[in-house]
Write a protein that holds these residues in place. Structure first.
Motif, short mmCIF file in Angstrom:
data_model
loop_
_atom_site.label_atom_id
_atom_site.label_comp_id
_atom_site.label_asym_id
_atom_site.label_seq_id
_atom_site.Cartn_x
_atom_site.Cartn_y
_atom_site.Cartn_z
N ILE A 135 34.93 44.79 47.16
CA ILE A 135 34.00 43.91 46.45
C ILE A 135 33.60 42.71 47.30
O ILE A 135 32.43 42.32 47.33
CB ILE A 135 34.62 43.45 45.11
CG1 ILE A 135 34.70 44.64 44.14
CG2 ILE A 135 33.81 42.32 44.48
CD1 ILE A 135 35.59 44.38 42.95
N GLY A 139 30.48 44.60 48.70
CA GLY A 139 29.91 44.14 47.43
C GLY A 139 28.92 43.02 47.61
O GLY A 139 27.83 43.02 47.02
N MET A 143 24.90 43.11 46.81
CA MET A 143 24.27 42.17 45.87
C MET A 143 23.00 41.59 46.49
O MET A 143 21.97 41.44 45.82
CB MET A 143 25.25 41.05 45.52
CG MET A 143 26.39 41.45 44.62
SD MET A 143 25.90 41.91 42.93
CE MET A 143 25.65 40.28 42.21
N THR A 156 23.79 45.91 39.58
CA THR A 156 24.34 46.06 40.93
C THR A 156 25.82 45.76 40.94
O THR A 156 26.62 46.53 41.49
CB THR A 156 23.61 45.14 41.92
OG1 THR A 156 22.21 45.40 41.88
CG2 THR A 156 24.12 45.36 43.33
N ALA A 157 26.20 44.64 40.32
CA ALA A 157 27.61 44.26 40.27
C ALA A 157 28.43 45.30 39.51
O ALA A 157 29.55 45.64 39.90
CB ALA A 157 27.76 42.89 39.62
N ILE A 421 36.02 38.89 40.69
CA ILE A 421 34.70 39.53 40.79
C ILE A 421 33.58 38.52 40.58
O ILE A 421 32.62 38.46 41.36
CB ILE A 421 34.58 40.69 39.77
CG1 ILE A 421 35.55 41.82 40.13
CG2 ILE A 421 33.15 41.23 39.71
CD1 ILE A 421 35.81 42.79 38.99
N SER A 422 33.70 37.72 39.53
CA SER A 422 32.64 36.75 39.23
C SER A 422 32.54 35.70 40.33
O SER A 422 31.45 35.24 40.66
CB SER A 422 32.89 36.08 37.88
OG SER A 422 34.11 35.37 37.88
N LEU A 425 31.18 37.66 43.77
CA LEU A 425 29.79 38.11 43.65
C LEU A 425 28.88 37.03 43.05
O LEU A 425 27.67 37.24 42.94
CB LEU A 425 29.71 39.38 42.80
CG LEU A 425 30.52 40.58 43.30
CD1 LEU A 425 30.31 41.79 42.41
CD2 LEU A 425 30.16 40.91 44.75
N ILE A 427 28.54 35.82 39.91
CA ILE A 427 27.83 36.32 38.73
C ILE A 427 28.69 36.08 37.50
O ILE A 427 29.93 36.19 37.56
CB ILE A 427 27.50 37.83 38.88
CG1 ILE A 427 26.65 38.32 37.70
CG2 ILE A 427 28.77 38.65 39.02
CD1 ILE A 427 26.12 39.73 37.90
N TYR A 432 27.91 41.52 34.21
CA TYR A 432 28.23 42.80 34.86
C TYR A 432 29.09 43.72 34.00
O TYR A 432 29.04 44.95 34.15
CB TYR A 432 28.91 42.56 36.22
CG TYR A 432 30.39 42.27 36.16
CD1 TYR A 432 31.32 43.29 35.97
CD2 TYR A 432 30.88 40.97 36.30
CE1 TYR A 432 32.69 43.03 35.91
CE2 TYR A 432 32.24 40.70 36.24
CZ TYR A 432 33.13 41.73 36.05
OH TYR A 432 34.48 41.47 35.98
#
Length: 466
Positions: A135, A139, A143, A156-157, A421-422, A425, A427, A432
């Motif tokens: 990621i 990742g 993105m 995408t995520a 993850i947030s 990326l 986001i 996501y």
């Protein structure tokens, strides 16, 4: 009067259930309805839980021990987070992430973008055994490509997360796969073979959904893509050489090197490569490591895409994880989690219900504790004997632990994985999560397949008796 055990007040199942419902209501109301950042609701819940424990008769030492024990499992993930922040900044400086983006623009079509992202992330995570590494490297590049192609960032995520967690679930190098197999006392490859019943169908269903969804998304401007490619060439070293740090990460994964030194070596190697092409001073390099790389290409979109990383970019995520771990530590130390599990076991009168209860407990630990390994360890140790007593194969248990424990961690906003993850990326997790099809589907399938296989085993036993 409440009974005491080992000097601690005993929390009954009904009381434990009330406490959990109250916490979930607080978190749900403030995070979902009021759209607050999860840190504040979690902090508020921790404070209330501390005073609840004190009022219920727990000493401050027991409460502080719960906080300490809650944080301990997250120390290595926290260090990994900081190291990944450094890795992202150094990989942009070296040109590694810009190069992946550049070749991505050349090779990926809009219609097949989402399934290609999903498949690529699946393969890389399978090879290196780490969803986080996948990621935070590929990742981020995907993105950037997706935004340029006009694909929804959430979609995408979601494809990135789904692929990364599938690969990590079935990789023999994965920490969660090895842990699940160890908890169930089964051979690692027997555990991975058992995932064919759930993970492979979930993967196939996911790729079909991403393919269909991809046909209706994307409004890329060819001139914009050409412009972005030129900006990448003009401002970064675009070369196959800068992909060497990616190869190094894969090699260290195969050598089973722990994540922290592996990521650190990847960052140092990137610094060396970047310095060969574009030497910079120590102060500037230190600023990249602390505050992240800041792009100055003259293109606002490109500058936004490639101004990332650094230790400071992970601090907000770290605070969220710490509060979530503290909350989980208090719930465990008070005996609330154990009380819930014991209470659930009383309602189990069939193999299918046992598998369902194990899966729900894995999901519950993910929501309440937020730690991926604990979502495997706690239900695994609690229900292991129940699986043996019902003569169910241990692979049934390990499969549920991987699917409802390891994979589901990705779709809990305040979990270690969700926060990572947030942060990586950049986001909002709620954007996501609806598109992270694999973790959602595999959790459902592991329950359904559990009922089917347990029913099949029951019929086989009846036939053998007859």
């Amino acid at each position: 009067m409440a009974k005491k055990k080992s000097g601690k007040p005993h929390i009954s199942f009904p009381e434990s259930l009330i406490v959990i419902i109250c916490i979930l209501l607080i978190l749900g109301y403030l995070i979902i309805i009021k759209a607050q950042s999860p840190q504040v609701p979690l902090f508020f819940s921790v404070i209330l839980l501390m005073f609840y424990g004190f009022i219920r008769g727990f000493s401050w030492k027991v409460i502080m021990d719960g906080i300490e024990e809650g944080i301990k499992p997250g120390i290595i993930p926290l260090v990994i987070f900081l190291t990944i922040g450094i890795l992202i900044a150094t990989w942009i400086y070296a040109g590694t992430i810009p190069t992946i983006m550049y070749f991505g623009f050349k090779l990926i079509s809009i219609k097949f973008f989402l399934p290609m992202v999903f498949v690529t992330c699946s393969l890389i995570a399978l090879v290196c055994g780490s969803s986080f590494t996948t990621i935070s490297t590929l990742g981020i590049a995907f993105m950037g490509i997706g935004e340029t192609l006009g694909i929804s960032l959430g979609l995408t995520a979601g494809a990135i997360v789904s692929g990364a967690f599938f690969g990590a679930n079935v990789s023999p190098l994965s920490g969660t796969a090895n842990l699940a197999a160890a908890i169930g006392d089964v051979d690692l490859y027997d555990h991975i073979k058992s995932l064919v019943w759930t993970d492979l169908p979930a993967w196939l269903i996911s790729i079909v959904i991403y393919f269909i969804t991809g046909l209706n998304h994307g409004n890329a401007n060819l001139k914009m893509i050409i412009s972005m490619s030129n900006e990448l060439q003009n401002n970064f070293w675009i070369s196959w050489w800068v992909l060497l740090p990616v190869i190094l990460l894969l090699v260290t994964a195969w050598l089973k090197m722990p994540a922290v030194p592996s990521l650190a070596f990847g960052a140092i190697f990137a610094i060396v490569i970047g310095w060969i092409h574009k030497p910079i001073g120590v102060n500037r390099l230190a600023n990249y490591i602390m505050n992240g790389y800041v792009a100055h290409t003259g293109n606002a979109n490109m500058d936004t895409l490639l101004s990332k990383g650094g230790i400071s970019s992970m601090l907000s995520s770290l605070s969220l994880i710490i509060f979530a771990l503290i909350l989980g530590g208090l719930l465990i130390n008070y005996g609330i989690i154990k009380s819930l599990i014991i209470g659930i076991e009383k309602f189990i009168n069939s193999a299918g219900k046992l598998i369902f209860a194990t899966a729900i407990t894995c999901i519950g630990v993910n929501i309440l504790v937020g730690e991926q390994y604990l979502s495997i360890i706690l239900p695994g140790e609690s229900f292991k004997e129940s699986f043996k007593n019902r003569s169910l194969p241990s692979t049934y248990l390990t499969r549920v632990l991987s699917d409802a424990g390891g994979a589901v961690n990705a779709i809990v906003p305040w979990s270690v994985s969700g926060v990572f993850i947030s942060g990586a990326l950049q986001i909002n997790p709620f954007k996501y999560i609806p598109f992270a099809f694999f973790p959602i589907i595999v959790a459902i399938l592991t329950i359904l397949i559990g009922f089917i296989l347990s029913h099949k085993d029951k019929r086989s036993k009846i036939n053998s008796i007859q």
